[in-house]
Structures are given as structure tokens and as C-alpha cells.
Design an enzyme around this catalytic site. Sequence first.
Site, mmCIF file in Angstrom:
data_model
loop_
_atom_site.group_PDB
_atom_site.id
_atom_site.type_symbol
_atom_site.label_atom_id
_atom_site.label_comp_id
_atom_site.label_asym_id
_atom_site.label_seq_id
_atom_site.Cartn_x
_atom_site.Cartn_y
_atom_site.Cartn_z
ATOM 1 C CE1 TYR A 180 -3.307 -2.648 5.701
ATOM 2 C CE2 TYR A 180 -3.267 -0.307 5.159
ATOM 3 C CZ TYR A 180 -3.299 -1.635 4.766
ATOM 4 O OH TYR A 180 -3.303 -1.944 3.418
ATOM 5 C CE LYS A 226 0.112 -4.613 2.945
ATOM 6 N NZ LYS A 226 -0.236 -5.968 2.398
ATOM 7 C CB THR A 234 -0.887 -0.011 1.268
ATOM 8 O OG1 THR A 234 -1.443 1.286 1.459
ATOM 9 C CG2 THR A 234 -0.103 -0.343 2.525
ATOM 10 C CG ASP A 235 -1.102 5.002 -0.965
ATOM 11 O OD1 ASP A 235 -1.655 4.368 -0.039
ATOM 12 O OD2 ASP A 235 -1.691 5.889 -1.619
ATOM 13 C CD GLU A 236 -3.483 3.365 4.156
ATOM 14 O OE1 GLU A 236 -3.440 3.357 5.395
ATOM 15 O OE2 GLU A 236 -4.517 3.122 3.508
HETATM 16 P P1 NAD Z 1 -9.627 -7.399 2.187
HETATM 17 O O1 NAD Z 1 -9.622 -7.124 3.653
HETATM 18 O O2 NAD Z 1 -10.848 -7.126 1.386
HETATM 19 O O3 NAD Z 1 -9.278 -8.945 1.941
HETATM 20 C C1 NAD Z 1 -8.256 -9.618 2.636
HETATM 21 C C2 NAD Z 1 -8.390 -11.103 2.355
HETATM 22 O O4 NAD Z 1 -7.340 -11.777 3.072
HETATM 23 C C3 NAD Z 1 -9.710 -11.688 2.849
HETATM 24 O O5 NAD Z 1 -10.240 -12.575 1.862
HETATM 25 C C4 NAD Z 1 -9.327 -12.463 4.113
HETATM 26 O O6 NAD Z 1 -10.167 -13.585 4.361
HETATM 27 C C5 NAD Z 1 -7.893 -12.888 3.771
HETATM 28 N N1 NAD Z 1 -7.098 -13.126 4.979
HETATM 29 C C6 NAD Z 1 -6.988 -12.308 6.065
HETATM 30 N N2 NAD Z 1 -6.192 -12.877 6.990
HETATM 31 C C7 NAD Z 1 -5.772 -14.065 6.472
HETATM 32 C C8 NAD Z 1 -4.918 -15.098 6.943
HETATM 33 N N3 NAD Z 1 -4.347 -15.022 8.155
HETATM 34 N N4 NAD Z 1 -4.689 -16.161 6.150
HETATM 35 C C9 NAD Z 1 -5.281 -16.258 4.920
HETATM 36 N N5 NAD Z 1 -6.111 -15.322 4.439
HETATM 37 C C10 NAD Z 1 -6.357 -14.230 5.195
HETATM 38 O O7 NAD Z 1 -8.353 -6.632 1.624
HETATM 39 P P2 NAD Z 1 -8.152 -5.843 0.257
HETATM 40 O O8 NAD Z 1 -8.664 -4.484 0.415
HETATM 41 O O9 NAD Z 1 -8.632 -6.689 -0.857
HETATM 42 O O10 NAD Z 1 -6.561 -5.760 0.216
HETATM 43 C C11 NAD Z 1 -5.786 -6.814 -0.350
HETATM 44 C C12 NAD Z 1 -4.314 -6.439 -0.266
HETATM 45 O O11 NAD Z 1 -4.085 -5.228 -0.977
HETATM 46 C C13 NAD Z 1 -3.815 -6.205 1.161
HETATM 47 O O12 NAD Z 1 -2.518 -6.744 1.252
HETATM 48 C C14 NAD Z 1 -3.798 -4.691 1.286
HETATM 49 O O13 NAD Z 1 -2.817 -4.277 2.206
HETATM 50 C C15 NAD Z 1 -3.458 -4.279 -0.129
HETATM 51 N N6 NAD Z 1 -3.952 -2.951 -0.538
HETATM 52 C C16 NAD Z 1 -5.270 -2.621 -0.375
HETATM 53 C C17 NAD Z 1 -5.726 -1.372 -0.806
HETATM 54 C C18 NAD Z 1 -7.183 -0.974 -0.688
HETATM 55 O O14 NAD Z 1 -7.526 0.159 -0.990
HETATM 56 N N7 NAD Z 1 -8.078 -1.861 -0.281
HETATM 57 C C19 NAD Z 1 -4.832 -0.470 -1.394
HETATM 58 C C20 NAD Z 1 -3.498 -0.849 -1.551
HETATM 59 C C21 NAD Z 1 -3.071 -2.092 -1.126
HETATM 60 P P1 TYD Z 2 -10.769 3.989 4.424
HETATM 61 O O1 TYD Z 2 -11.708 3.575 3.355
HETATM 62 O O2 TYD Z 2 -10.874 3.331 5.777
HETATM 63 O O3 TYD Z 2 -9.293 3.820 3.844
HETATM 64 P P2 TYD Z 2 -7.854 4.341 4.440
HETATM 65 O O4 TYD Z 2 -8.028 4.783 5.835
HETATM 66 O O5 TYD Z 2 -7.017 3.096 4.341
HETATM 67 O O6 TYD Z 2 -7.414 5.420 3.510
HETATM 68 O O7 TYD Z 2 -10.921 5.544 4.658
HETATM 69 C C1 TYD Z 2 -10.726 6.469 3.586
HETATM 70 C C2 TYD Z 2 -10.813 7.862 4.157
HETATM 71 O O8 TYD Z 2 -12.149 8.082 4.631
HETATM 72 C C3 TYD Z 2 -9.920 8.078 5.365
HETATM 73 O O9 TYD Z 2 -9.415 9.411 5.333
HETATM 74 C C4 TYD Z 2 -10.848 7.909 6.559
HETATM 75 C C5 TYD Z 2 -12.170 8.412 6.021
HETATM 76 N N1 TYD Z 2 -13.377 7.773 6.586
HETATM 77 C C6 TYD Z 2 -14.409 8.564 7.096
HETATM 78 O O10 TYD Z 2 -14.344 9.798 7.100
HETATM 79 N N2 TYD Z 2 -15.516 7.932 7.599
HETATM 80 C C7 TYD Z 2 -15.633 6.588 7.622
HETATM 81 O O11 TYD Z 2 -16.669 6.046 8.116
HETATM 82 C C8 TYD Z 2 -14.570 5.790 7.087
HETATM 83 C C9 TYD Z 2 -14.657 4.276 7.094
HETATM 84 C C10 TYD Z 2 -13.459 6.428 6.568
#
Ligand code: NAD
Ligand code: TYD
Length: 356
Positions: free
Chosen positions: A162, A166, A136-138
Site C-alpha cells: 500500500y 502511494k 499518507t504518512d505511511e
Molecule cells: P476508502 O477506501 O474509504 O475509499 C476509497 C474510495 O475510492 C472508495 O469510494 C472507492 O470506491 C474509490 N475507488 C477505489 N478504486 C477506484 C478506482 N479505480 N476508480 C475510482 N474510484 C475508486 O479510502 P479512505 O480511507 O477514504 O482514503 C482516501 C484517500 O486518503 C486515499 O488516497 C488514502 O491513501 C488517503 N489517506 C487515508 C488515510 C486513512 O486513515 N484512511 C490517511 C491518510 C491518507
Molecule cells: P489500520 O486501521 O489497518 O490502519 P494502518 O495499517 O493503515 O495504520 O490499522 C491500524 C493499526 O491497527 C495497525 O497497527 C494495525 C492494527 N490492527 C490490529 O491490530 N488489528 C486489526 O484487526 C486491524 C484491522 C488493525
Amino acid sequence: MSQYSILITGGAGFIGSHVVRLFVNKYPHYRIYNLDKLTYAGNLENLKDIEQKSNYIFLHGDITDTAYIEKIFSEYQFQSIIHLAAESHVDRSIHNPMDFVFTNVVGTVNLLNAAKKIWNGHPPTGMRNLFYHISTDEVYGSLHSDDEYFTENTPYDPRSPYSASKASSDHFVRAYHNTYNLPIVISNCSNNYGPNQFPEKLIPLMINNIKNNKPLPVYGKGENVRDWLYVEDHAAAIDVVFHKGKIGETYNIGGHNEWKNIDLVHLLCKLMNRKLNRPEGTSEKLITFVPDRPGHDLRYAIDATKIKTELGWSPSLQFHEGIEKTINWYLENEDWLNHVTSGEYKNYYQKQYLNR
Ligand code: NAD
Ligand code: TYD
């Protein structure tokens, strides 16, 4: 020639399910193993359209379980890994940091060890071995409003449990490349949105609450900025990095699409007023400012020049197209929303599938 075997972890989650679908459909000659623990965020209903395909195999397991990971690596001899399994929600990490340490750090190191064990000293198979870590970019921390974008050289400065977990996993992945010559690649992506995202994240939460006339909780003043990318564009970028990325390299992925949270919530209200035939300004009345998230990062924004110039990827969708598709998907998939929020799918798709 035997099939190229790829392990995708976290394939039942939001981004993982789009990656699994893309690989299963686009590469019928690959064998795709989806390993997922099926936590609250993992849902096999996300993959019901491809679960019968002959090149798809679901493995129910936990990446923190060393014995299980060793067993499946020895049994299936995966040639490459795309690692997405993670605890992914910042708010949950604030309440339960240890879950993030176990899955995101310990789980990643377990997979690295298993890959190192089967790949080191084995004759080349003709297809490259690759440990592709999705991050992630975070990990880069928080930008001020006038700061330059994150590049691949921005120093790590994680500020939530988080992002710290990561960042730690990214460091382990690079350390295994440096120390054991493990073939790795990492990509760091901005915020994703689209179908199948668990409705605890900003966009699906707001869509669901607008639909149900529930308050729209905006943290602080809503001034925080995120860079949003449609999930299928992220999956396409993962495909490109997997096949063309240089071993040992990092690629930033982003939509060049920054939005202040409050502006984004207003946009969702406006679009949904139209979809739901509500008079202008109706859903906006649901906006409720709530206490800020502790340590809330102000702004993330990605410079995706490297992946564009070196690998030829760029987002295919404009934001107005992606957000329209996303709203339509949530409105048309009410059952999915009800299942994932009630846990009902666990008694339905998962039992049905796991008991076959
Ligand atoms: P998500 O929470 O929707 O899905 C995570 C999946 O991992 C789920 O299916 C869960 O069952 C599985 N999982 C969790 N713990 C596990 C374990 N111990 N063993 C096996 N499986 C397990 O997450 P997402 O949003 O799809 O993110 C996927 C990846 O992409 C993550 O690594 C996250 O850090 C990265 N990422 C997400 C975003 C975003 O905006 N969502 C952005 C950049 C990077
Ligand atoms: P989120 O979707 O949780 O992603 P991330 O924190 O990983 O960027 O949140 C996106 C942005 O929205 C973040 O600045 C937090 C804000 N946010 C709210 O203002 N209200 C909410 O209920 C949630 C879930 C997020």
C-alpha cells in the site's frame, strides 16, 4: 462567470465523502463532480444528505480507464482536482498488491495525463488550476519509539505494498510538476477515524466487534503506534491546502495524538462498556492477540508544524471528543454497518441513484 468545476475522486469513500460534503455545502458556487468506481469501500449512502444539491454531480467510473477519464475531462473541463480515490487498506495490499498498483499508480498517472492535456496551452480561467493529491504518512516508513516525527523532508521509505503504491503516485505527481509544470500540491496525513469508515480498519472494526461480542483481533502484542486524526479535521485541512497551499509544496497533516493499538482498544472497551451498560472489564475479555501483520510498521507520527504556521490549520477536536462522536455514530447507524458489510446498499441506494 461559469462555475468553478472541481473533480473529487473517491468521494464515495470514507475521507472523500466528508470532503465532498464540506465542499458542496460550503461552496455552493462551485460545481463538485464526484468520480467513484464504488468498490467495496465506496458507498453512495455516505452522501445521501447532499445528493440532491444542484452543485453536486456523481460520475460512476474507474480512474484506471483511460478512455473514460479522457472523455469526462473533455466533456466537463475540470479546473481543479482533489484526488482521493485509492485502494487504502494495508492488509488487502499484502494479499493483492496488483490492485494497488492499478488504482493507486496507473489511476493517478491517468488523471495527471488528462489534467496536463486540458490545462496546458489553455487560457487562464480566472480560477487557479490545481491537481491536489491526497496521500499518507505511511510513505515515510516506520519510526522507532524514540525517533523524531515525520516532517515534509523525511526521506521516503515505504514498506508495505500500500505505502509503496502511494509513494509511487506521490513521485509521479511531483514529476509532472517538475517536468510539465503541472500545478500540484500534495498532503500526507496520519491515520483518520470517524463516521463512515469501512469496518475493516482498526477503530470501526473494534467498535463493531465489541457491540456484537466478537473477538477483538490485536496484531502481535498491540505495541504499534498510530497518530489519529478525526476525519472532519482532515477534510478541513484539505479545504485549507486546496485554497491556500503553495503550488509544488507538500503539507503534512496530523493530530499530534499517538496511541499504542492495545491502549486504544482498551479505551474503546471502557467507553463501550459504559454505553452498552456492561459491567467494567466485560468487553476487555474479547481482546485476542493474533499473529502479527507481515512487515508491520511500528510507529507513525506526524510533525504538522508547516501547515499550522504557514496555512493556519490545526485540529479542532480533542481525541476524547472525536472518539465519543465516532462510537455514538456507529451505534446510531447500525443500518449503515449492516448495509456496507452485507453489500446490501448496492441493491438499494446505488441502484436507486444510478438508475435515475
Ligand atoms: P476508502 O477506501 O474509504 O475509499 C476509497 C474510495 O475510492 C472508495 O469510494 C472507492 O470506491 C474509490 N475507488 C477505489 N478504486 C477506484 C478506482 N479505480 N476508480 C475510482 N474510484 C475508486 O479510502 P479512505 O480511507 O477514504 O482514503 C482516501 C484517500 O486518503 C486515499 O488516497 C488514502 O491513501 C488517503 N489517506 C487515508 C488515510 C486513512 O486513515 N484512511 C490517511 C491518510 C491518507
Ligand atoms: P489500520 O486501521 O489497518 O490502519 P494502518 O495499517 O493503515 O495504520 O490499522 C491500524 C493499526 O491497527 C495497525 O497497527 C494495525 C492494527 N490492527 C490490529 O491490530 N488489528 C486489526 O484487526 C486491524 C484491522 C488493525
